[in-house]
Design a protein around this motif. Structure first.
Motif, PDB file in Angstrom:
ATOM      1  N   UNK A 123       0.815  -1.218   0.000  1.00 47.88           N
ATOM      2  CA  UNK A 123       0.000   0.000   0.000  1.00 47.88           C
ATOM      3  C   UNK A 123       0.845   1.264   0.000  1.00 47.88           C
ATOM      4  N   UNK A 124       2.070   1.172   0.493  1.00 53.59           N
ATOM      5  CA  UNK A 124       2.940   2.347   0.570  1.00 53.59           C
ATOM      6  C   UNK A 124       3.892   2.464  -0.619  1.00 53.59           C
ATOM      7  N   UNK A 125       3.829   1.532  -1.534  1.00 53.72           N
ATOM      8  CA  UNK A 125       4.600   1.624  -2.790  1.00 53.72           C
ATOM      9  C   UNK A 125       3.574   1.777  -3.894  1.00 53.72           C
ATOM     10  N   UNK A 126       3.372   2.975  -4.336  1.00 49.04           N
ATOM     11  CA  UNK A 126       2.157   3.324  -5.066  1.00 49.04           C
ATOM     12  C   UNK A 126       2.306   3.349  -6.577  1.00 49.04           C
ATOM     13  N   UNK A 127       3.500   3.187  -7.092  1.00 48.90           N
ATOM     14  CA  UNK A 127       3.684   3.252  -8.548  1.00 48.90           C
ATOM     15  C   UNK A 127       3.653   1.849  -9.150  1.00 48.90           C
ATOM     16  N   UNK A 152      11.934  -4.344  -1.732  1.00 45.47           N
ATOM     17  CA  UNK A 152      11.221  -3.476  -2.673  1.00 45.47           C
ATOM     18  C   UNK A 152      12.221  -2.883  -3.651  1.00 45.47           C
ATOM     19  N   UNK A 153      11.907  -2.968  -4.935  1.00 45.22           N
ATOM     20  CA  UNK A 153      12.689  -2.317  -5.984  1.00 45.22           C
ATOM     21  C   UNK A 153      11.965  -1.032  -6.372  1.00 45.22           C
ATOM     22  N   UNK A 154      12.691   0.081  -6.355  1.00 48.01           N
ATOM     23  CA  UNK A 154      12.118   1.398  -6.651  1.00 48.01           C
ATOM     24  C   UNK A 154      12.851   2.018  -7.843  1.00 48.01           C
ATOM     25  N   UNK A 207      14.708   9.622  -1.784  1.00 57.78           N
ATOM     26  CA  UNK A 207      13.345   9.195  -2.077  1.00 57.78           C
ATOM     27  C   UNK A 207      13.038   7.838  -1.489  1.00 57.78           C
ATOM     28  N   UNK A 208      14.016   6.916  -1.534  1.00 66.11           N
ATOM     29  CA  UNK A 208      13.829   5.582  -0.983  1.00 66.11           C
ATOM     30  C   UNK A 208      13.694   5.629   0.535  1.00 66.11           C
ATOM     31  N   UNK A 209      14.491   6.500   1.181  1.00 65.70           N
ATOM     32  CA  UNK A 209      14.387   6.660   2.636  1.00 65.70           C
ATOM     33  C   UNK A 209      12.990   7.161   3.000  1.00 65.70           C
ATOM     34  N   UNK A 210      12.441   8.062   2.194  1.00 63.18           N
ATOM     35  CA  UNK A 210      11.089   8.568   2.447  1.00 63.18           C
ATOM     36  C   UNK A 210      10.061   7.440   2.360  1.00 63.18           C
ATOM     37  N   UNK A 211      10.216   6.565   1.375  1.00 58.89           N
ATOM     38  CA  UNK A 211       9.310   5.419   1.253  1.00 58.89           C
ATOM     39  C   UNK A 211       9.462   4.507   2.464  1.00 58.89           C
ATOM     40  N   UNK A 212      10.709   4.250   2.875  1.00 60.65           N
ATOM     41  CA  UNK A 212      10.964   3.382   4.022  1.00 60.65           C
ATOM     42  C   UNK A 212      10.307   3.930   5.288  1.00 60.65           C
ATOM     43  N   UNK A 213      10.413   5.228   5.505  1.00 58.54           N
ATOM     44  CA  UNK A 213       9.813   5.838   6.693  1.00 58.54           C
ATOM     45  C   UNK A 213       8.282   5.771   6.630  1.00 58.54           C
ATOM     46  N   UNK A 214       7.759   5.900   5.416  1.00 63.53           N
ATOM     47  CA  UNK A 214       6.306   5.803   5.251  1.00 63.53           C
ATOM     48  C   UNK A 214       5.823   4.395   5.603  1.00 63.53           C
TER      49      UNK A 214
END
Length: 323
Positions: free
Chosen positions: A218-222, A237-239, A246-253
Motif C-alpha cells: 500500500x505504501x509503494x504506489x507506482x 522493494x525495488x524502486x 526518495x527511498x528513505x522517504x518510502x521506508x519511513x512511510x
C-alpha cells in the motif's frame, strides 16, 4: 477430366468436413473454402465469406492480415508484429505458424488460437491457394499463464517471490544504468518475528506476514515499484527512478504504516508491537554500486546495521535514521 473433377470435388468435401477449423484463400486472397468447423468457431457461415476478403472478420474487430495473407505476401517478417508468438519452423518454404489471442466478434469472447498456414502450388511451382488451419488452445494457454504467475508469486502473501524479484532487479538495473536513471532498493525484516511465531503459532504468523505484505504494498504506489517476499519474514522493494533520499522517504512511510497498524507482539514483551528494520541502498549521483549484486549487498548490510542499532529503524549504507 471427369476423374480430375471427381478428385477435386472429393478434396473440397473432405476439407469442408475436417474437424479442424480450416479456410482456403486463392492467390488473390479471396476465400474459396470456409469449412464447417470454421463456421462453428467464428459464427460466420461459409455463404457470407466465400468469394470475399472478409475472413479477418471472423477473428478480429479491425481489418488486419491473417496468417494466410502473410503467406500470399511472402511476409514472414510481419509475423512478430501481428502475432503473440512466431512458431514458424519452415518459413523458407512459405509455411508459417503462429499463436495469437483473437477476439471473435460474432460469437464473442477471446480465444487463443494456434495457427498454421501454408501454400498450395501447381506443377510449375506457382501459388494457387493458401490453406490456414486453426486450433483453439485457450484452456492450455490460460493454464500456462496461471503456472507462470504461480512460479513468480509467493503463495502465502500473493506478492512477488524471490525468483521474480531477482529477474526484475536485473532488468531494472540494465534499464537504469543504460540511461543514467537512479534506482533504489529496500530490504526489510520483521523485528522479533520468531518470538511472535513461537508465542502465537504459525497460523498467526502466516496471517501476520500477509498483513505486513498488504501494508508494504500500500505504501509503494507506482506500477513500476515491485514488492517481494524475499524469504521468511524478510521483504524487499525495488524502486526504479528513485534516489536514496526518495527511498528513505518510502521506508519511513512504511515504518509509520506498520506502527499505526499497532500489531501486538506479546512474544517480545508486554505491550510490544511489531516493527520493521529497513536497509536502503541506491544507484544515484552519490552512490554508484557496480552491479545489481552490489546494490543488493549494500541494502543487506544496511539492514544488518539497522538490526544492530536496536531495530525499528531505517538505515542507509552511511547512517542510521530514526523510523
Amino acid at each position: 477430366m471427369r476423374a480430375i473433377r471427381q478428385h477435386r470435388n472429393f478434396a473440397v468435401r473432405l476439407m469442408e468436413h475436417l474437424v479442424v477449423p480450416t479456410f482456403v484463400l486463392d492467390e488473390t486472397g479471396r476465400v474459396i473454402i470456409w469449412n464447417r468447423s470454421c463456421e462453428r468457431l467464428t459464427g460466420i457461415s461459409a455463404g457470407d465469406v466465400i468469394g470475399t476478403k472478409d475472413h479477418w472478420q471472423g477473428f478480429y474487430t479491425e481489418e488486419r492480415p491473417c496468417l494466410a495473407d502473410l503467406v500470399i505476401g511472402n511476409a514472414a517478417e510481419e509475423i512478430a508484429d501481428l502475432y503473440s508468438v512466431d512458431c514458424s519452423s519452415d518459413p523458407a518454404r512459405g509455411i508459417f505458424s503462429a499463436e495469437n489471442w483473437c477476439h471473435l466478434p460474432v460469437v464473442g469472447g477471446q480465444r487463443y488460437l494456434a495457427i498454421d498456414a501454408g501454400p498450395i502450388k501447381d506443377e510449375d511451382g506457382r501459388l494457387i491457394a493458401v490453406v490456414e488451419t486453426l486450433r483453439d488452445i485457450t484452456v492450455q494457454k490460460m493454464a500456462q499463464e496461471k503456472l507462470e504467475v504461480l512460479a513468480r508469486q509467493d503463495p502465502l502473501t500473493g506478492i512477488a517471490n524471490r525468483r521474480m524479484f531477482d529477474e526484475y532487479l536485473e532488468t531494472e538495473w540494465l534499464a537504469s544504468t543504460a540511461v543514467g536513471h537512479s534506482m533504489a532498493l529496500l530490504m526489510m525484516d520483521i523485528d522479533h518475528f520468531k518470538a511472535y511465531n513461537d508465542t502465537l503459532g504459525h497460523l498467526a504468523g502466516d496471517s501476520c506476514l500477509q498483513r505486513i505484505a498488504h501494508l508494504v504494498t500500500n505504501e509503494t504506489r507506482r506500477d513500476c515499484d515491485m514488492c517481494a517476499r524475499y524469504g521468511g519474514e524478510e521483504f524487499a522493494i525495488i524502486l526504479p527512478r528513485t534516489n536514496l533520499a526518495g527511498a528513505v522517504a518510502v521506508a519511513k512511510r512504511i515504518s509509520m504504516a506498520v506502527a499505526l497498524a499497532a500489531i501486538p507482539n506479546p512474544g517480545a514483551g508486554r505491550g510490544a508491537k511489531l516493527t520493521l528494520s529497513i536497509g536502503v541502498s541506491a544507484f544515484d549521483g552519490d552512490n554508484r554500486p557496480n552491479s545489481p549484486t552490489d546494490l543488493l549487498n549494500a541494502a543487506d548490510l544496511a539492514l544488518y546495521a539497522a538490526k544492530q542499532s536496536g531495530r525499528a529503524c531505517v538505515c542507509t549504507p552511511h547512517q542510521t535514521l530514526a523510523a
